[in-house]
Design an enzyme around this catalytic site. Sequence first.
Site, short mmCIF file in Angstrom:
data_model
loop_
_atom_site.label_atom_id
_atom_site.label_comp_id
_atom_site.label_asym_id
_atom_site.label_seq_id
_atom_site.Cartn_x
_atom_site.Cartn_y
_atom_site.Cartn_z
N CYS A 1 35.10 -59.18 46.41
CA CYS A 1 36.38 -58.61 45.94
C CYS A 1 36.51 -58.58 44.42
O CYS A 1 37.38 -57.90 43.88
CB CYS A 1 37.55 -59.39 46.55
SG CYS A 1 37.58 -59.31 48.33
N HIS B 1 43.69 -57.78 42.21
CA HIS B 1 43.06 -57.51 43.50
C HIS B 1 44.13 -57.62 44.58
O HIS B 1 44.97 -58.52 44.54
CB HIS B 1 41.93 -58.51 43.74
CG HIS B 1 41.41 -58.47 45.14
ND1 HIS B 1 40.99 -57.30 45.72
CD2 HIS B 1 41.28 -59.45 46.09
CE1 HIS B 1 40.60 -57.56 46.96
NE2 HIS B 1 40.77 -58.85 47.21
N ASN C 1 43.42 -55.16 52.27
CA ASN C 1 42.42 -55.65 51.31
C ASN C 1 41.16 -54.78 51.43
O ASN C 1 40.44 -54.88 52.42
CB ASN C 1 42.11 -57.11 51.63
CG ASN C 1 41.10 -57.73 50.67
OD1 ASN C 1 40.46 -57.01 49.89
ND2 ASN C 1 40.94 -59.03 50.74
#
Length: 320
Positions: free
Chosen positions: A113, A247, A277
Amino acid sequence: MLYSILKGAGKYLPQRIVTNAEISRTLDTSDEWIQRRTGIKQRHIAAQDEYTSDLAVRAAQQALQSAGISSDAIDLVLVATVSPDRTFPSTAALVQGKLSISRGMAFDINAVCSGFLYAVTIADALLKQRQATCALVIGAETFSRLLNWSDRTTAPLFGDGAGAIVLKAEDHETPTGVLSSLLCADGRQWELLYTDGGPSLNQKAGVTRMQGREIFRQAVEKMSVSIQDLVAQTKISLKDIAWLIPHQANARIIEAVAERLSFPIERVLITVDRHANTSAASIPLAVVDSLASGRLVPGQYVLYTAIGAGLTWGAVLMRL
Ligand code: UT7
């Protein structure tokens, strides 16, 4: 001075939208739980014949178009991904080929990520060293392929998508573009978030396993501290930052970071409700949306931050 300037951005989200209600039909969960604990309302899921390189190419084409730059000008293609089409060649090489680019460098970056922050930092270094002149930096994932769809603790949290930016080396008198970055990793903590497969391990991609509560705690701590440390290295104060672009894993994590830094939540970009996500794609997807809606404008300071498996984390400061 030579700077890496943001010239354009593009995105691609697969057509199919899967709502929390749809997920709740096959998993022991509910729209209410998912929204309350994560802020997620829906996610995009790639079609069976759609691969990470396809998503990346669509985002790259839109980025090139918005930059008014032809693919001939690109001499660096970086794809941040953990869901590559194939073990090799890199997805970046596949993207480069699909865009008919046959010069310069192409390689993938796996920092999960945090991948987009790592990719931007590496592109910036290569541009400033004059090893390349114009870079396509892409975050692209078909993360749905790395999920156990019977596991309610992971399956509802992720989605597919791609975001791309064009960074070009240009001489400017005032500092512009990528100004500073701070990248970190602590491989001792890899077991907090990992896939249970791999080419060397068992010849499978595997599915995601996560200790959610501990990742949550570390996410708030590490993103807040990396922002503070990065800002301390520069002459910019948090008050000068127009937008914080974190993020997008969980709205509660984002809110906790903003609160810890006393950073106004109105100046934090949030897309997790629509995208879930998307790992390395989450930050560039948020950038594209906010450029399109006119929230990001030239001259603004923007701060990106992320945390991902590895653990990896960090922050990047950019002047648009
Ligand atoms: O990209 C970076 C990596 N990822 C992240 O940043 C994710 C970080 N972690 C999180 O976002 C949160 O920890 C989660 C969303 C994963 C979980 O939320 P939480 O509030 O930390 O819940 P929890 O893990 O503490 O679980 C609370 C309860 C548990 O039940 P018991 O043991 O209390 O009976 C879970 O089994 O919620 C249960 N639960 C669910 N219930 C309904 C876990 N997932 C679900 C679900 N639906 N989908």
